[in-house]
Design a protein around this motif. Structure first.
Motif, mmCIF file in Angstrom:
data_model
loop_
_atom_site.group_PDB
_atom_site.id
_atom_site.type_symbol
_atom_site.label_atom_id
_atom_site.label_comp_id
_atom_site.label_asym_id
_atom_site.label_seq_id
_atom_site.Cartn_x
_atom_site.Cartn_y
_atom_site.Cartn_z
ATOM 1 N N LEU A 85 0.712 -1.669 -0.101
ATOM 2 C CA LEU A 85 -0.106 0.087 0.125
ATOM 3 C C LEU A 85 1.041 1.246 -0.031
ATOM 4 O O LEU A 85 0.579 2.119 -0.216
ATOM 5 C CB LEU A 85 -0.807 -0.032 1.569
ATOM 6 C CG LEU A 85 -1.784 -1.230 0.998
ATOM 7 C CD1 LEU A 85 -3.244 -1.239 2.473
ATOM 8 C CD2 LEU A 85 -3.138 -0.904 0.210
ATOM 9 N N ASN A 86 1.778 1.539 0.958
ATOM 10 C CA ASN A 86 2.855 2.653 0.762
ATOM 11 C C ASN A 86 3.897 2.723 -0.080
ATOM 12 O O ASN A 86 4.078 3.876 -0.529
ATOM 13 C CB ASN A 86 3.092 2.323 2.537
ATOM 14 C CG ASN A 86 2.378 2.769 3.313
ATOM 15 O OD1 ASN A 86 2.868 4.219 3.609
ATOM 16 N ND2 ASN A 86 1.673 1.648 3.747
ATOM 17 N N LEU A 87 4.012 1.716 -1.069
ATOM 18 C CA LEU A 87 5.020 2.037 -2.197
ATOM 19 C C LEU A 87 4.054 2.030 -3.652
ATOM 20 O O LEU A 87 4.363 2.634 -4.199
ATOM 21 C CB LEU A 87 5.428 0.628 -2.158
ATOM 22 C CG LEU A 87 6.962 0.033 -1.785
ATOM 23 C CD1 LEU A 87 7.200 -0.873 -2.323
ATOM 24 C CD2 LEU A 87 7.316 1.653 -1.556
ATOM 25 N N GLY A 88 2.733 2.203 -3.319
ATOM 26 C CA GLY A 88 1.082 2.688 -3.752
ATOM 27 C C GLY A 88 1.883 1.140 -5.064
ATOM 28 O O GLY A 88 0.991 1.244 -6.520
ATOM 29 N N VAL A 89 1.740 0.120 -5.120
ATOM 30 C CA VAL A 89 2.031 -1.005 -6.205
ATOM 31 C C VAL A 89 0.539 -1.526 -6.397
ATOM 32 O O VAL A 89 -0.104 -1.416 -5.477
ATOM 33 C CB VAL A 89 2.269 -2.519 -5.318
ATOM 34 C CG1 VAL A 89 2.759 -3.510 -6.239
ATOM 35 C CG2 VAL A 89 4.227 -2.243 -5.066
ATOM 36 N N LYS A 90 0.428 -1.080 -7.978
ATOM 37 C CA LYS A 90 -0.156 -1.989 -8.384
ATOM 38 C C LYS A 90 -0.920 -2.787 -10.179
ATOM 39 O O LYS A 90 0.708 -2.701 -9.873
ATOM 40 C CB LYS A 90 -1.742 -0.631 -9.198
ATOM 41 C CG LYS A 90 -1.175 0.473 -9.672
ATOM 42 C CD LYS A 90 -2.034 1.765 -10.169
ATOM 43 C CE LYS A 90 -1.401 2.479 -10.736
ATOM 44 N NZ LYS A 90 0.093 2.703 -11.250
ATOM 45 N N SER A 91 -1.490 -3.561 -10.250
ATOM 46 C CA SER A 91 -1.614 -4.626 -11.343
ATOM 47 C C SER A 91 -0.958 -3.167 -12.309
ATOM 48 O O SER A 91 -1.511 -2.501 -12.873
ATOM 49 C CB SER A 91 -2.720 -4.753 -11.798
ATOM 50 O OG SER A 91 -3.444 -5.192 -12.416
ATOM 51 N N ASP A 162 8.094 1.647 -11.473
ATOM 52 C CA ASP A 162 7.804 2.907 -10.538
ATOM 53 C C ASP A 162 7.662 2.547 -8.915
ATOM 54 O O ASP A 162 6.719 3.622 -8.752
ATOM 55 C CB ASP A 162 5.902 1.766 -10.651
ATOM 56 C CG ASP A 162 5.602 2.096 -12.869
ATOM 57 O OD1 ASP A 162 6.262 2.913 -12.716
ATOM 58 O OD2 ASP A 162 5.230 1.164 -12.624
ATOM 59 N N SER A 163 8.307 1.778 -8.818
ATOM 60 C CA SER A 163 8.473 1.980 -7.272
ATOM 61 C C SER A 163 9.427 0.419 -6.617
ATOM 62 O O SER A 163 9.725 -0.144 -7.358
ATOM 63 C CB SER A 163 7.380 1.519 -5.719
ATOM 64 O OG SER A 163 6.720 0.318 -7.235
ATOM 65 N N ALA A 164 10.358 0.696 -5.315
ATOM 66 C CA ALA A 164 11.535 0.022 -4.806
ATOM 67 C C ALA A 164 11.627 -0.220 -4.113
ATOM 68 O O ALA A 164 10.521 0.624 -2.832
ATOM 69 C CB ALA A 164 12.803 0.728 -5.341
ATOM 70 N N PHE A 165 12.061 -2.098 -3.444
ATOM 71 C CA PHE A 165 12.092 -1.553 -1.864
ATOM 72 C C PHE A 165 13.383 -2.580 -1.512
ATOM 73 O O PHE A 165 13.693 -3.891 -2.238
ATOM 74 C CB PHE A 165 10.578 -3.369 -1.687
ATOM 75 C CG PHE A 165 10.767 -2.846 -0.246
ATOM 76 C CD1 PHE A 165 10.180 -2.322 1.278
ATOM 77 C CD2 PHE A 165 11.336 -4.322 0.462
ATOM 78 C CE1 PHE A 165 9.770 -2.182 2.114
ATOM 79 C CE2 PHE A 165 10.660 -4.217 2.241
ATOM 80 C CZ PHE A 165 10.141 -2.818 2.258
ATOM 81 N N ILE A 166 13.911 -2.724 -0.419
ATOM 82 C CA ILE A 166 15.021 -2.630 -0.282
ATOM 83 C C ILE A 166 15.043 -2.945 1.157
ATOM 84 O O ILE A 166 14.634 -2.303 1.812
ATOM 85 C CB ILE A 166 16.165 -1.655 0.188
ATOM 86 C CG1 ILE A 166 16.421 -0.364 -1.268
ATOM 87 C CG2 ILE A 166 17.678 -2.083 0.804
ATOM 88 C CD1 ILE A 166 17.438 0.610 -0.969
ATOM 89 N N ASP A 167 15.676 -5.003 1.285
ATOM 90 C CA ASP A 167 15.702 -5.723 2.167
ATOM 91 C C ASP A 167 16.434 -6.330 2.407
ATOM 92 O O ASP A 167 16.749 -7.278 2.578
ATOM 93 C CB ASP A 167 14.238 -6.538 2.090
ATOM 94 C CG ASP A 167 14.189 -7.531 3.208
ATOM 95 O OD1 ASP A 167 15.132 -7.568 4.651
ATOM 96 O OD2 ASP A 167 13.730 -8.502 3.631
#
Ligand SMILES: C[S@@+](CC[C@H](N)C(=O)[O-])C[C@H]1O[C@@H](n2cnc3c(N)ncnc32)[C@H](O)[C@@H]1O
Length: 250
Positions: A85-91, A162-167
């Motif tokens: 939700l917070n990355l705004g990920v969508k189809s 469109d968005s990125a996540f680092i773990d």
């Protein structure tokens, strides 16, 4: 039911199995042997050799993601929903993730972006990447992930997302490179188990031009509703990590 469709065979909370469907397939459990019939649909019940019922259920993404073969810690469903939700990920979106780890978040991202989207997943340890790819093949619905054996501290991939996540343990070392491939105005997120890591990540995000930075911790309690009374379950995963999000400026 089509061959290779992933089903959840559920007897109770201690006896439940993810199985890829094939007629006459035998599954050996401590509750007896199950033989999958030639005709099977979701919602059906099959009986084990000990005459115990196993329901044929559709596996949700939260369940699939925690069933991966783990070589690393994983992103848990309680955090993953909030991350999406917070990355705004969508189809249809393109999303970058680093590191792939065991591929738990990869499966969740893949389902969220769907058949027209793409997940670019980066992992520097080859053995972890191979394990994650196997997990993905076992559990995925879409063929929409590009896996890379790459260290993002040293490389900037030729993509735009469109968005990125680092773990990863030291997110601040990758932020400049990840920023290069993120569209302006879009969101970068990261998860770290320690407050000290989040502080370093926040400082770096500010230094390279991210704004609207926010930090969260998600606390989840399962509630037991039983004849003797209703109360929270006594054992939980109490801590996973802190989440940080920010938007890229030019
Ligand atoms: C905690 S795990 C990620 C778990 C993953 N999100 C999941 O849900 O399964 C962290 C991973 O980051 C990888 N990693 C650490 N630094 C990296 C870097 N600079 N580039 C690529 N991968 C990196 C590690 O090898 C490790 O597999």
């Amino acid at each position: 039911m089509k061959k290779d469709e992933i089903i959840l065979l559920y007897c109770d909370e201690k006896a439940n199995y993810l199985v890829s469907y094939e007629k006459n397939k035998e599954i050996h459990t401590h509750k007896g042997k199950i033989v999958l019939p030639a005709k099977l649909s979701y919602g059906d019940v099959v009986y084990s050799s000990k005459n115990l019922p196993f329901y044929v259920l559709y596996p949700d993404t939260a369940y699939l993601s925690i069933k991966v073969r783990r070589k690393t810690t994983i992103v848990y469903p309680k955090d993953a929903g909030f991350i999406l939700l917070n990355l705004g990920v969508k189809s249809g979106d393109s999303v970058l993730e680093v590191g792939t780890g065991s591929g738990a978040l990869t499966i969740i991202l893949s389902n969220a972006v769907g058949k027209d989207g793409r997940v670019y997943s980066f992992e520097r340890r080859k053995n972890f990447l191979e394990n994650a790819k196997k997990n993905f093949e076992n559990f995925s619905k879409f063929k929409n992930v590009s896996f890379y054996n790459m260290d993002l501290e040293k490389n900037i991939p030729d993509i735009e997302v469109d968005s990125a996540f680092i773990d990863v343990p030291e997110p601040w070392k990758l932020i400049s490179n990840v920023k290069e491939v993120l569209k302006p105005g879009r969101i970068l997120g990261s998860l770290s188990p320690h407050v000290e890591q989040i502080k370093k990540t926040k400082d770096k995000m500010i230094e390279v031009g991210f704004v609207r930075i926010r930090v969260y911790e998600i606390i989840l309690r399962e509630i037991l509703v039983r004849g003797e009374g209703t109360r929270p379950k006594e054992y939980h995963i109490t801590h996973t990590g802190y989440l940080i999000f920010g938007n890229k400026t030019r």
